[in-house]
Design an enzyme around this catalytic site. Structure first.
Site, mmCIF file in Angstrom:
data_model
loop_
_atom_site.group_PDB
_atom_site.id
_atom_site.type_symbol
_atom_site.label_atom_id
_atom_site.label_comp_id
_atom_site.label_asym_id
_atom_site.label_seq_id
_atom_site.Cartn_x
_atom_site.Cartn_y
_atom_site.Cartn_z
ATOM 1 N N HIS A 139 8.648 27.226 6.434
ATOM 2 C CA HIS A 139 7.826 28.409 6.185
ATOM 3 C C HIS A 139 8.069 29.442 7.281
ATOM 4 O O HIS A 139 8.701 29.135 8.299
ATOM 5 C CB HIS A 139 6.327 28.034 6.115
ATOM 6 C CG HIS A 139 5.788 27.404 7.355
ATOM 7 N ND1 HIS A 139 5.342 26.097 7.412
ATOM 8 C CD2 HIS A 139 5.623 27.902 8.599
ATOM 9 C CE1 HIS A 139 4.922 25.833 8.635
ATOM 10 N NE2 HIS A 139 5.083 26.907 9.374
HETATM 11 P P1 TYD Z 1 1.743 22.970 7.526
HETATM 12 O O1 TYD Z 1 1.772 23.861 8.714
HETATM 13 O O2 TYD Z 1 1.924 23.572 6.175
HETATM 14 O O3 TYD Z 1 2.813 21.799 7.713
HETATM 15 P P2 TYD Z 1 4.394 21.800 7.532
HETATM 16 O O4 TYD Z 1 4.816 23.202 7.242
HETATM 17 O O5 TYD Z 1 4.899 21.264 8.824
HETATM 18 O O6 TYD Z 1 4.704 20.849 6.422
HETATM 19 O O7 TYD Z 1 0.389 22.151 7.552
HETATM 20 C C1 TYD Z 1 0.122 21.113 6.635
HETATM 21 C C2 TYD Z 1 -1.360 21.131 6.333
HETATM 22 O O8 TYD Z 1 -2.095 20.922 7.521
HETATM 23 C C3 TYD Z 1 -1.816 22.455 5.731
HETATM 24 O O9 TYD Z 1 -2.502 22.197 4.537
HETATM 25 C C4 TYD Z 1 -2.791 23.031 6.700
HETATM 26 C C5 TYD Z 1 -3.110 21.927 7.674
HETATM 27 N N1 TYD Z 1 -3.126 22.416 9.073
HETATM 28 C C6 TYD Z 1 -4.323 22.740 9.662
HETATM 29 O O10 TYD Z 1 -5.399 22.618 9.055
HETATM 30 N N2 TYD Z 1 -4.330 23.178 10.956
HETATM 31 C C7 TYD Z 1 -3.174 23.343 11.659
HETATM 32 O O11 TYD Z 1 -3.226 23.762 12.855
HETATM 33 C C8 TYD Z 1 -1.924 23.024 11.026
HETATM 34 C C9 TYD Z 1 -0.622 23.201 11.751
HETATM 35 C C10 TYD Z 1 -1.944 22.570 9.725
#
Ligand code: TYD
Length: 137
Positions: free
Chosen positions: A55
């Site tokens: 992302h």
């Molecule tokens: P995400 O940043 O989308 O993970 P990646 O891109 O590494 O697969 O985060 C996954 C889930 O975790 C998303 O639904 C939101 C939650 N999240 C939080 O609630 N707080 C945070 O600080 C982070 C990084 C993620």
């Protein structure tokens, strides 16, 4: 807001205080990294073959550290792309705002520490690559 490219995303050597009984790496706001930390999170228990973090962020800036194990971070800006392998707990990759990133090739037991300039804000994410390319235009 400046339009950053992948060439603005530097590898940052962090301090290492060496000791026979083990080493310490301190990270201080605006001294060892170029922003104040608002949030810290870490990825762990990553199954073999998984990749994370495909992302972009509109405003968030981060520094990512392989505090244990190793992984590869691919960053792109809509024009250029580069991959940085992290495998040392005293080296960070600074990802500027507006950059797309993808983290892959996690070693077994890898821990990916993220120091972030902002609190969690879902609307700061750009999760679709075509939307990202549109945002970069
Ligand atoms: P995400 O940043 O989308 O993970 P990646 O891109 O590494 O697969 O985060 C996954 C889930 O975790 C998303 O639904 C939101 C939650 N999240 C939080 O609630 N707080 C945070 O600080 C982070 C990084 C993620």
């Amino acid at each position: 807001m400046k339009k950053y490219s992948v060439f603005d995303c530097d590898v940052l050597p962090l301090p290492q205080i060496k000791n026979r009984a083990g080493n310490i790496t301190p990270v201080e706001n605006s001294i060892h990294i170029p922003f104040d930390v608002k949030r810290v999170y870490y990825l762990y228990d990553i199954p073999a073959g998984e990749s994370r973090g495909a992302h972009g962020h509109r405003l968030l800036e981060s520094v990512i550290v392989a505090v244990s194990g190793s992984f590869d971070i691919t960053i792109e800006d809509g024009v250029s792309k580069k991959t940085v392998s992290l495998n040392r707990p005293f080296v960070g990759l600074n990802i500027k705002p507006g950059i797309w990133r993808d983290i892959s090739n996690f070693s077994s037991g890898a821990i990916c520490l993220v120091l972030a300039s902002r609190l969690y804000e879902e609307n700061d994410y750009i999760r679709n690559f075509n939307d990202y390319l549109e945002f970069r235009k």
